[in-house]
Design an enzyme around this catalytic site. Structure first.
Site, PDB file in Angstrom:
ATOM      1  N   HIS A  34     143.276 -12.409 -14.384  1.00  6.86           N
ATOM      2  CA  HIS A  34     144.915 -12.628 -14.054  1.00  6.86           C
ATOM      3  C   HIS A  34     145.462 -11.477 -13.294  1.00  6.86           C
ATOM      4  O   HIS A  34     144.541 -10.441 -13.036  1.00  6.86           O
ATOM      5  CB  HIS A  34     145.641 -13.023 -15.346  1.00  6.86           C
ATOM      6  CG  HIS A  34     145.727 -12.120 -16.461  1.00  6.86           C
ATOM      7  ND1 HIS A  34     144.724 -11.470 -17.188  1.00  6.86           N
ATOM      8  CD2 HIS A  34     146.963 -11.416 -16.724  1.00  6.86           C
ATOM      9  CE1 HIS A  34     145.271 -10.541 -17.962  1.00  6.86           C
ATOM     10  NE2 HIS A  34     146.634 -10.768 -17.803  1.00  6.86           N
ATOM     11  N   ASP A  43     143.516 -11.815 -21.371  1.00  7.74           N
ATOM     12  CA  ASP A  43     144.563 -11.777 -22.166  1.00  7.74           C
ATOM     13  C   ASP A  43     144.962 -13.342 -22.761  1.00  7.74           C
ATOM     14  O   ASP A  43     146.238 -13.562 -23.233  1.00  7.74           O
ATOM     15  CB  ASP A  43     145.749 -11.428 -21.486  1.00  7.74           C
ATOM     16  CG  ASP A  43     145.791  -9.838 -21.337  1.00  7.74           C
ATOM     17  OD1 ASP A  43     144.682  -9.397 -21.750  1.00  7.74           O
ATOM     18  OD2 ASP A  43     146.744  -9.352 -20.763  1.00  7.74           O
ATOM     19  N   HIS A  94     141.908  -6.984 -24.581  1.00  8.95           N
ATOM     20  CA  HIS A  94     142.484  -5.715 -25.428  1.00  8.95           C
ATOM     21  C   HIS A  94     141.895  -5.441 -26.828  1.00  8.95           C
ATOM     22  O   HIS A  94     141.610  -6.476 -27.341  1.00  8.95           O
ATOM     23  CB  HIS A  94     144.103  -6.001 -25.528  1.00  8.95           C
ATOM     24  CG  HIS A  94     144.795  -5.881 -24.301  1.00  8.95           C
ATOM     25  ND1 HIS A  94     145.341  -4.576 -23.613  1.00  8.95           N
ATOM     26  CD2 HIS A  94     145.228  -6.776 -23.307  1.00  8.95           C
ATOM     27  CE1 HIS A  94     145.908  -4.831 -22.538  1.00  8.95           C
ATOM     28  NE2 HIS A  94     145.808  -6.083 -22.390  1.00  8.95           N
ATOM     29  N   HIS A 141     147.729  -9.276 -13.995  1.00 11.01           N
ATOM     30  CA  HIS A 141     148.392  -8.238 -14.429  1.00 11.01           C
ATOM     31  C   HIS A 141     147.995  -6.779 -14.045  1.00 11.01           C
ATOM     32  O   HIS A 141     146.845  -6.637 -14.127  1.00 11.01           O
ATOM     33  CB  HIS A 141     148.677  -8.359 -15.907  1.00 11.01           C
ATOM     34  CG  HIS A 141     149.591  -9.443 -16.391  1.00 11.01           C
ATOM     35  ND1 HIS A 141     149.695  -9.910 -17.536  1.00 11.01           N
ATOM     36  CD2 HIS A 141     150.925  -9.822 -15.775  1.00 11.01           C
ATOM     37  CE1 HIS A 141     150.743 -10.720 -17.692  1.00 11.01           C
ATOM     38  NE2 HIS A 141     151.701 -10.628 -16.437  1.00 11.01           N
ATOM     39  N   ASP A 154     147.515  -3.976 -15.459  1.00 12.97           N
ATOM     40  CA  ASP A 154     146.445  -3.428 -16.462  1.00 12.97           C
ATOM     41  C   ASP A 154     145.106  -4.125 -16.243  1.00 12.97           C
ATOM     42  O   ASP A 154     144.092  -4.018 -17.310  1.00 12.97           O
ATOM     43  CB  ASP A 154     146.848  -3.333 -17.920  1.00 12.97           C
ATOM     44  CG  ASP A 154     147.159  -4.577 -18.408  1.00 12.97           C
ATOM     45  OD1 ASP A 154     147.771  -5.498 -17.668  1.00 12.97           O
ATOM     46  OD2 ASP A 154     146.983  -4.794 -19.627  1.00 12.97           O
ATOM     47  N   HIS A 155     144.728  -5.329 -15.560  1.00  8.49           N
ATOM     48  CA  HIS A 155     143.597  -5.744 -15.403  1.00  8.49           C
ATOM     49  C   HIS A 155     142.899  -5.764 -13.820  1.00  8.49           C
ATOM     50  O   HIS A 155     142.135  -5.921 -13.509  1.00  8.49           O
ATOM     51  CB  HIS A 155     143.715  -7.365 -15.596  1.00  8.49           C
ATOM     52  CG  HIS A 155     144.043  -7.655 -17.024  1.00  8.49           C
ATOM     53  ND1 HIS A 155     143.184  -8.079 -18.128  1.00  8.49           N
ATOM     54  CD2 HIS A 155     145.383  -7.166 -17.810  1.00  8.49           C
ATOM     55  CE1 HIS A 155     143.592  -7.784 -19.274  1.00  8.49           C
ATOM     56  NE2 HIS A 155     144.953  -7.183 -19.180  1.00  8.49           N
ATOM     57  N   HIS A 215     149.266 -17.550 -20.622  1.00  3.98           N
ATOM     58  CA  HIS A 215     149.708 -15.934 -20.780  1.00  3.98           C
ATOM     59  C   HIS A 215     150.317 -15.973 -19.434  1.00  3.98           C
ATOM     60  O   HIS A 215     151.383 -15.428 -18.957  1.00  3.98           O
ATOM     61  CB  HIS A 215     148.392 -15.214 -20.765  1.00  3.98           C
ATOM     62  CG  HIS A 215     148.868 -13.610 -20.557  1.00  3.98           C
ATOM     63  ND1 HIS A 215     149.709 -13.004 -21.478  1.00  3.98           N
ATOM     64  CD2 HIS A 215     148.401 -12.885 -19.673  1.00  3.98           C
ATOM     65  CE1 HIS A 215     149.610 -11.774 -21.114  1.00  3.98           C
ATOM     66  NE2 HIS A 215     148.754 -11.537 -19.977  1.00  3.98           N
TER      67      HIS A 215
END
Ligand SMILES: [Zn+2]
Length: 257
Positions: free
Chosen positions: A54, A130, A169, A56, A58-59, A113
């Site tokens: 996805h 996530d 995570h 975001h 942090d990905h 998400h």
């Protein structure tokens, strides 16, 4: 298939997925480029693709630098994430397949998400970003409880129980504490929490889990548990106790846990 978890940022996992027959590799969710590049070199593999679950930051945070460093990378993501994933070259829909070396990868759209979340099913593993965590799920930023219920229980949940779940995570210990709070009589949760506590104290990763473990310990896949339903009824007496409505309440409880 060889899968190497690469810890990134404070608690993210990127995964290097290697086709051992060809030495070709892909990286799932490179939060940062440096630790991924270091591992690619150490393994002596040829990086061919980035698989983003996805959009975001942090990905996808390492996408740009990896694209600069390695020529001709394919960058996979959901069709609806076009414009939100740096360097995306391939727009996937549910059921689309592609090859990583000789490994067949299958995209599964699982909104909840985010609206464009996908998991990648590759051989006996699934990379869930996530959407599914060990004993948990992501927050509902762009989706509804019904979407998340469907994504976890019907889409990812359609895979065989022995499937390895590679999640985004390291939240496992806290997730299990929450699972225990909503289902204190679940022995499998007690047992896994004790095991995970030891693993974390020894500095070990808890990834991957298996779908069998998720069916027995993940409260978001246990919406028909009598104990969880009773907890939801106590929290929200007018709840109709449909699986999606149950998930909605436990997700709200987790947001404030
Ligand atoms: Zn996310």
């Amino acid at each position: 298939m060889k899968v190497i978890p690469i810890p990134c940022l404070s608690d993210n996992y990127a995964y290097l997925v290697v086709c051992e027959a060809t030495g070709h590799a892909g990286v799932v969710d490179p939060s940062e480029a440096a630790p991924v590049a270091a591992r690619v070199e150490k393994e002596g593999v040829e990086l061919k693709a980035i698989l983003n679950t996805h959009h975001h930051w942090d990905h996808i945070g390492g996408n740009k630098e990896l694209l600069k460093r390695y020529g001709g990378l394919k960058v996979y993501g959901h069709v609806s994430d076009r414009g939100r994933i740096d360097g995306q070259t391939e727009a996937l829909e549910t059921g689309d397949t592609f090859l990583l070396g000789k490994l067949e990868c299958r995209a599964m759209h699982n909104p909840g998400h985010t609206s464009g979340a996908v998991s990648y099913a590759i051989e006996d593993g699934v990379f869930t970003g996530d959407t599914m965590f060990a004993a948990g799920c992501g927050r509902l930023f762009e989706g509804t409880p019904a979407m998340m219920y469907e994504s976890l229980n019907k889409v990812i949940g359609s895979l065989p129980k022995e499937t390895h779940v590679y999640f985004g995570h390291e939240y496992t210990e806290n997730n299990l504490r929450f699972a225990l709070a909503v289902e204190p009589g679940n022995r499998a949760v007690h047992e896994k929490l004790a095991q995970v506590h030891q693993m974390r104290a020894a500095g070990r990763f808890t990834t991957p889990s298996t779908l069998a473990e998720e069916w027995s310990t993940n409260p978001f896949m246990r919406c028909d548990s009598e104990e969880i339903r009773a907890r939801v009824k106590q929290e929200d007496p007018s709840n109709d106790l449909s699986p999606a409505a149950v998930l909605g309440v436990i997700r709200r409880l987790k947001d404030n846990f």
